[in-house]
Design a protein around this motif. Sequence first.
Motif, PDB file in Angstrom:
ATOM      1  N   TRP A  19      11.343 -11.940  -7.625  1.00 63.94           N
ATOM      2  CA  TRP A  19      11.001 -10.522  -7.695  1.00 63.94           C
ATOM      3  C   TRP A  19       9.435 -10.273  -7.261  1.00 63.94           C
ATOM      4  CZ3 TRP A  19       8.183  -7.140 -10.314  1.00 63.94           C
ATOM      5  CH2 TRP A  19       8.283  -5.698  -9.781  1.00 63.94           C
ATOM      6  N   LEU A  20       8.755 -10.898  -8.061  1.00 62.54           N
ATOM      7  CA  LEU A  20       7.396 -10.660  -8.095  1.00 62.54           C
ATOM      8  C   LEU A  20       6.617 -11.279  -6.969  1.00 62.54           C
ATOM      9  CD1 LEU A  20       4.753  -9.906  -9.552  1.00 62.54           C
ATOM     10  CD2 LEU A  20       4.656 -12.046 -10.899  1.00 62.54           C
ATOM     11  N   SER A  21       7.263 -12.565  -6.381  1.00 64.09           N
ATOM     12  CA  SER A  21       6.542 -12.875  -5.262  1.00 64.09           C
ATOM     13  C   SER A  21       7.080 -11.911  -4.050  1.00 64.09           C
ATOM     14  CB  SER A  21       7.186 -14.313  -4.991  1.00 64.09           C
ATOM     15  OG  SER A  21       8.580 -14.386  -4.650  1.00 64.09           O
ATOM     16  N   THR A  22       8.163 -11.564  -4.014  1.00 63.25           N
ATOM     17  CA  THR A  22       8.373 -10.533  -2.616  1.00 63.25           C
ATOM     18  C   THR A  22       7.491  -9.241  -3.081  1.00 63.25           C
ATOM     19  OG1 THR A  22      10.589 -11.219  -2.884  1.00 63.25           O
ATOM     20  CG2 THR A  22      10.312  -9.268  -1.492  1.00 63.25           C
ATOM     21  N   LEU A  23       7.287  -8.887  -4.302  1.00 58.10           N
ATOM     22  CA  LEU A  23       6.312  -7.700  -4.597  1.00 58.10           C
ATOM     23  C   LEU A  23       4.908  -7.924  -4.001  1.00 58.10           C
ATOM     24  CD1 LEU A  23       5.801  -5.164  -5.856  1.00 58.10           C
ATOM     25  CD2 LEU A  23       5.609  -6.192  -8.026  1.00 58.10           C
ATOM     26  N   LEU A  24       4.319  -9.174  -4.476  1.00 58.62           N
ATOM     27  CA  LEU A  24       3.030  -9.502  -3.949  1.00 58.62           C
ATOM     28  C   LEU A  24       3.121  -9.459  -2.473  1.00 58.62           C
ATOM     29  CD1 LEU A  24       2.307 -12.173  -6.632  1.00 58.62           C
ATOM     30  CD2 LEU A  24       1.377 -10.021  -6.733  1.00 58.62           C
ATOM     31  N   LEU A  25       4.102 -10.222  -1.869  1.00 54.50           N
ATOM     32  CA  LEU A  25       3.854 -10.285  -0.373  1.00 54.50           C
ATOM     33  C   LEU A  25       3.905  -8.876   0.275  1.00 54.50           C
ATOM     34  CD1 LEU A  25       6.443 -13.033   0.310  1.00 54.50           C
ATOM     35  CD2 LEU A  25       3.921 -13.030   0.636  1.00 54.50           C
ATOM     36  N   THR A  26       4.684  -7.806  -0.255  1.00 52.59           N
ATOM     37  CA  THR A  26       4.904  -6.660   0.288  1.00 52.59           C
ATOM     38  C   THR A  26       3.436  -5.868  -0.071  1.00 52.59           C
ATOM     39  OG1 THR A  26       7.354  -6.430  -0.213  1.00 52.59           O
ATOM     40  CG2 THR A  26       6.036  -4.346   0.024  1.00 52.59           C
ATOM     41  N   TYR A  27       2.822  -5.993  -1.274  1.00 53.69           N
ATOM     42  CA  TYR A  27       1.765  -5.409  -1.653  1.00 53.69           C
ATOM     43  C   TYR A  27       0.498  -5.824  -0.777  1.00 53.69           C
ATOM     44  CZ  TYR A  27      -2.249  -3.607  -4.501  1.00 53.69           C
ATOM     45  OH  TYR A  27      -3.315  -3.134  -5.080  1.00 53.69           O
ATOM     46  N   ASN A  28       0.622  -7.072  -0.526  1.00 52.67           N
ATOM     47  CA  ASN A  28      -0.370  -7.736   0.387  1.00 52.67           C
ATOM     48  C   ASN A  28      -0.181  -7.012   1.782  1.00 52.67           C
ATOM     49  OD1 ASN A  28      -2.389  -9.595   1.088  1.00 52.67           O
ATOM     50  ND2 ASN A  28      -1.033 -10.312   2.423  1.00 52.67           N
ATOM     51  N   GLU A  29       1.048  -6.948   2.127  1.00 50.60           N
ATOM     52  CA  GLU A  29       1.026  -6.519   3.611  1.00 50.60           C
ATOM     53  C   GLU A  29       0.647  -4.956   3.870  1.00 50.60           C
ATOM     54  OE1 GLU A  29       1.758  -7.858   6.801  1.00 50.60           O
ATOM     55  OE2 GLU A  29       1.352  -9.530   5.499  1.00 50.60           O
ATOM     56  N   ILE A  30       0.980  -3.975   2.727  1.00 53.18           N
ATOM     57  CA  ILE A  30       0.800  -2.713   3.000  1.00 53.18           C
ATOM     58  C   ILE A  30      -0.437  -2.306   2.454  1.00 53.18           C
ATOM     59  CG2 ILE A  30       1.601  -0.420   1.876  1.00 53.18           C
ATOM     60  CD1 ILE A  30       4.621  -1.569   1.824  1.00 53.18           C
ATOM     61  N   GLU A  31      -0.995  -2.715   1.306  1.00 49.94           N
ATOM     62  CA  GLU A  31      -2.107  -2.362   0.662  1.00 49.94           C
ATOM     63  C   GLU A  31      -3.613  -3.025   1.361  1.00 49.94           C
ATOM     64  OE1 GLU A  31      -2.738   0.397  -1.339  1.00 49.94           O
ATOM     65  OE2 GLU A  31      -0.778   0.775  -1.037  1.00 49.94           O
ATOM     66  N   ILE A  32      -3.333  -4.443   1.631  1.00 50.20           N
ATOM     67  CA  ILE A  32      -4.483  -5.201   1.914  1.00 50.20           C
ATOM     68  C   ILE A  32      -4.679  -5.380   3.202  1.00 50.20           C
ATOM     69  CG2 ILE A  32      -5.499  -7.398   1.694  1.00 50.20           C
ATOM     70  CD1 ILE A  32      -4.339  -7.387  -1.270  1.00 50.20           C
ATOM     71  N   GLU A  33      -3.517  -5.802   3.912  1.00 45.01           N
ATOM     72  CA  GLU A  33      -3.543  -5.903   5.640  1.00 45.01           C
ATOM     73  C   GLU A  33      -3.279  -4.733   6.176  1.00 45.01           C
ATOM     74  OE1 GLU A  33      -4.191  -8.904   6.842  1.00 45.01           O
ATOM     75  OE2 GLU A  33      -4.304  -9.906   4.774  1.00 45.01           O
ATOM     76  N   LYS A  34      -2.792  -3.604   5.695  1.00 44.34           N
ATOM     77  CA  LYS A  34      -2.477  -2.110   6.366  1.00 44.34           C
ATOM     78  C   LYS A  34      -1.352  -2.303   7.259  1.00 44.34           C
ATOM     79  CE  LYS A  34      -5.776  -0.411   3.528  1.00 44.34           C
ATOM     80  NZ  LYS A  34      -5.442   0.221   2.218  1.00 44.34           N
ATOM     81  N   SER A  35      -0.510  -3.091   6.900  1.00 44.62           N
ATOM     82  CA  SER A  35       0.643  -3.614   8.053  1.00 44.62           C
ATOM     83  C   SER A  35       1.822  -2.967   7.358  1.00 44.62           C
ATOM     84  CB  SER A  35       0.824  -5.094   7.880  1.00 44.62           C
ATOM     85  OG  SER A  35       2.167  -5.139   8.320  1.00 44.62           O
ATOM     86  N   ASN A  36       2.675  -2.689   8.252  1.00 44.07           N
ATOM     87  CA  ASN A  36       4.296  -2.188   7.753  1.00 44.07           C
ATOM     88  C   ASN A  36       5.299  -3.006   7.819  1.00 44.07           C
ATOM     89  OD1 ASN A  36       3.241   0.594   7.882  1.00 44.07           O
ATOM     90  ND2 ASN A  36       3.694   0.751  10.142  1.00 44.07           N
ATOM     91  N   GLU A  37       4.562  -4.449   7.590  1.00 45.56           N
ATOM     92  CA  GLU A  37       5.785  -5.415   7.491  1.00 45.56           C
ATOM     93  C   GLU A  37       6.230  -5.499   6.295  1.00 45.56           C
ATOM     94  OE1 GLU A  37       8.229  -7.974   8.385  1.00 45.56           O
ATOM     95  OE2 GLU A  37       7.105  -7.417  10.198  1.00 45.56           O
ATOM     96  N   ILE A  38       7.450  -5.482   5.886  1.00 39.50           N
ATOM     97  CA  ILE A  38       8.175  -5.435   4.654  1.00 39.50           C
ATOM     98  C   ILE A  38       8.990  -6.586   4.399  1.00 39.50           C
ATOM     99  CG2 ILE A  38       7.255  -3.243   3.996  1.00 39.50           C
ATOM    100  CD1 ILE A  38      10.439  -2.463   4.567  1.00 39.50           C
TER     101      ILE A  38
END
Length: 138
Positions: free
Chosen positions: A18-37
């Motif tokens: 769960w945490l790894s998927t949360l971190l990947l999601t957070y990275n894409e949305i908040e850091i990379e400014k991507s919509n890839e989830i």
Amino acid sequence: MIVDINTKKTDNVFGAVWLSTLLLTYNEIEIEKSNEIYFSQTAIQDLAQKICTKTVHNARISQWCNGDHPNNNYNYLRASGPKRRLTRQGEYLGDKEYPDRLFSLDTIIIETANKEVSYRELLEWYRTTYSRIDLVVE
């Protein structure tokens, strides 16, 4: 994103998924400014293995944590073909959508040169920002 995984280990395999998927999601949305989830099971497994002291088998991602699988134990992930995304809070009416008390709330999970993010902040982001965005579900 730099995750300080040396001190942020858990023996909870499902929580690590769960945490790894949360971190990947957070990275894409908040850091990379991507919509890839949606992420490959390999990407989730590789990061989960860095977080977990136990072996993270692929079945944890494809079946046990996959809310779309008939034999699941947790509703942490949703499937779209071979890829997975994080379940939003409320998708399964709060039933096993995220782990309880994986880390202390003040534990710093993400450390970069200019930012620190605690477990509390990640949970808050998950509950508010992520769980309320309009998802383009594949």
